[in-house]
Motif scaffolding. Structure first.
Motif, PDB file in Angstrom:
ATOM      1  N   SER A 113       8.150 -38.433  40.651  1.00  0.00           N
ATOM      2  CA  SER A 113       8.582 -37.032  40.725  1.00  0.00           C
ATOM      3  C   SER A 113       9.459 -36.625  39.554  1.00  0.00           C
ATOM      4  O   SER A 113       9.470 -35.453  39.159  1.00  0.00           O
ATOM      5  CB  SER A 113       9.355 -36.797  42.038  1.00  0.00           C
ATOM      6  OG  SER A 113       8.638 -37.268  43.140  1.00  0.00           O
ATOM      7  N   HIS A 114      10.256 -37.586  39.022  1.00  0.00           N
ATOM      8  CA  HIS A 114      11.172 -37.307  37.921  1.00  0.00           C
ATOM      9  C   HIS A 114      12.068 -36.106  38.260  1.00  0.00           C
ATOM     10  O   HIS A 114      12.716 -36.098  39.303  1.00  0.00           O
ATOM     11  CB  HIS A 114      10.410 -37.110  36.615  1.00  0.00           C
ATOM     12  CG  HIS A 114       9.442 -38.208  36.300  1.00  0.00           C
ATOM     13  ND1 HIS A 114       9.821 -39.541  36.249  1.00  0.00           N
ATOM     14  CD2 HIS A 114       8.115 -38.196  36.035  1.00  0.00           C
ATOM     15  CE1 HIS A 114       8.774 -40.290  35.960  1.00  0.00           C
ATOM     16  NE2 HIS A 114       7.722 -39.501  35.830  1.00  0.00           N
ATOM     17  N   SER A 115      12.071 -35.081  37.423  1.00  0.00           N
ATOM     18  CA  SER A 115      12.922 -33.913  37.679  1.00  0.00           C
ATOM     19  C   SER A 115      12.189 -32.825  38.460  1.00  0.00           C
ATOM     20  O   SER A 115      12.674 -31.698  38.566  1.00  0.00           O
ATOM     21  CB  SER A 115      13.447 -33.328  36.361  1.00  0.00           C
ATOM     22  OG  SER A 115      12.356 -32.923  35.546  1.00  0.00           O
ATOM     23  N   CYS A 116      11.027 -33.151  38.998  1.00  0.00           N
ATOM     24  CA  CYS A 116      10.266 -32.256  39.889  1.00  0.00           C
ATOM     25  C   CYS A 116       9.797 -30.977  39.205  1.00  0.00           C
ATOM     26  O   CYS A 116       9.694 -29.923  39.851  1.00  0.00           O
ATOM     27  CB  CYS A 116      11.081 -31.906  41.131  1.00  0.00           C
ATOM     28  SG  CYS A 116      11.437 -33.305  42.196  1.00  0.00           S
ATOM     29  N   GLY A 117       9.499 -31.034  37.919  1.00  0.00           N
ATOM     30  CA  GLY A 117       9.038 -29.833  37.223  1.00  0.00           C
ATOM     31  C   GLY A 117       7.786 -29.238  37.836  1.00  0.00           C
ATOM     32  O   GLY A 117       7.657 -28.011  37.922  1.00  0.00           O
ATOM     33  N   GLU A 118       6.865 -30.097  38.273  1.00  0.00           N
ATOM     34  CA  GLU A 118       5.628 -29.603  38.865  1.00  0.00           C
ATOM     35  C   GLU A 118       5.903 -28.889  40.188  1.00  0.00           C
ATOM     36  O   GLU A 118       5.343 -27.818  40.451  1.00  0.00           O
ATOM     37  CB  GLU A 118       4.653 -30.767  39.085  1.00  0.00           C
ATOM     38  CG  GLU A 118       4.161 -31.429  37.818  1.00  0.00           C
ATOM     39  CD  GLU A 118       5.148 -32.459  37.266  1.00  0.00           C
ATOM     40  OE1 GLU A 118       4.904 -32.975  36.170  1.00  0.00           O
ATOM     41  OE2 GLU A 118       6.172 -32.740  37.946  1.00  0.00           O
ATOM     42  N   ILE A 119       6.731 -29.481  41.020  1.00  0.00           N
ATOM     43  CA  ILE A 119       7.052 -28.864  42.306  1.00  0.00           C
ATOM     44  C   ILE A 119       7.791 -27.543  42.090  1.00  0.00           C
ATOM     45  O   ILE A 119       7.491 -26.521  42.726  1.00  0.00           O
ATOM     46  CB  ILE A 119       7.901 -29.815  43.175  1.00  0.00           C
ATOM     47  CG1 ILE A 119       7.145 -31.129  43.421  1.00  0.00           C
ATOM     48  CG2 ILE A 119       8.280 -29.150  44.490  1.00  0.00           C
ATOM     49  CD1 ILE A 119       5.830 -30.974  44.139  1.00  0.00           C
ATOM     50  N   LYS A 120       8.746 -27.542  41.174  1.00  0.00           N
ATOM     51  CA  LYS A 120       9.507 -26.318  40.906  1.00  0.00           C
ATOM     52  C   LYS A 120       8.628 -25.220  40.314  1.00  0.00           C
ATOM     53  O   LYS A 120       8.926 -24.038  40.467  1.00  0.00           O
ATOM     54  CB  LYS A 120      10.682 -26.629  39.965  1.00  0.00           C
ATOM     55  CG  LYS A 120      11.784 -27.449  40.624  1.00  0.00           C
ATOM     56  CD  LYS A 120      13.012 -27.594  39.745  1.00  0.00           C
ATOM     57  CE  LYS A 120      12.775 -28.527  38.582  1.00  0.00           C
ATOM     58  NZ  LYS A 120      14.017 -28.820  37.828  1.00  0.00           N
TER      59      LYS A 120
END
Length: 244
Positions: free
Chosen positions: A18-25
């Protein structure tokens, strides 16, 4: 704290790496979405490029369509690096699994090597052979194998009518995880989103080709989805299509 994502397991996104969740955000946070869009427009202007108005309208439309549906998803974030856990999706998701996925039945930890000596880099990897990591710069992290991950999901959210999307970018383990997800979720896996290029860069062309052939043979939908804004429109549209 308000729970944004669902706990019913009808539609499950398992996000591995997920890392910094750029895709989700990108489809849950309009402020983040428009900030990234503005950066892209300014960058293109400096390069003398333009973004077509139709492309922009489609991008914005698909963002809001996906955003309108995101609370229907049960979101499972799988990320070994706790330095990212202050990002909002970690605070509002259905469940966080703070571990790296590694199919080793005996060793419960592994080294997470820092890419470019950056502890928060999205390129951090459990592979010391990755070109931009330093073998002496790492953090020991917990591991789970794919069978354990499946058992966790089975005991919490999975039910007979669950539909599962795998969003994946974990620096080289994508092929092994995809094979196992298809084995454990033969009828419930409806799509894969993310990036597969690290399989080629870390393991080689033959592993990458084998993975692509497997996805094609099994008729699994694959949609590129990364921090690159150019992947967002089709990814958001795919997310919306789940409810059509």
């Amino acid at each position: 704290m308000k729970q944004d994502f669902s706990q019913n397991g009808d539609y499950i996104i398992v996000d591995i790496g997920s890392h910094s969740c750029g895709e989700i955000k990108s489809f849950t946070n309009s402020k983040f979405f428009f900030f990234k869009l503005a950066k892209r427009i300014i960058k293109n202007l400096f390069k003398g490029k333009s973004i077509g108005i139709n492309y922009l309208l489609k991008l914005v439309k698909n963002h809001f369509k996906a955003k309108a549906n995101f609370k229907k998803f049960t979101l499972i974030l799988v990320e070994p690096n706790f330095l990212h856990f202050n990002q909002k999706p970690y605070l509002s998701c259905s469940m966080v699994l703070p571990a790296a996925i590694k199919n080793n039945n005996f060793i419960r930890t592994t080294k997470l090597f820092f890419a470019n000596n950056d502890p928060k880099s999205a390129g951090n990897s459990i592979f010391s052979s990755k070109g931009n990591v330093n073998e002496n710069n790492f953090r020991n992290v917990l591991t789970l194998n794919t069978r354990e991950l499946f058992e966790i999901l089975e005991n919490t959210y999975l039910h007979s009518k669950s539909k599962v999307i795998l969003r994946i970018n974990c620096e080289g383990l994508e092929d092994e995880i995809i094979y196992d997800f298809k084995k454990y979720f033969p009828k419930r896996l409806i799509g894969i989103m993310g990036s597969l290029k690290d399989v080629k860069s870390i393991k080689g062309q033959s592993y990458y080709s084998q993975l692509l052939n497997f996805i094609h043979k099994e008729r699994i939908e694959f949609v590129p989805f990364s921090d690159d804004i150019d992947t967002w429109s089709k990814a958001h549209l795919f997310i919306c299509s789940i409810f059509d």
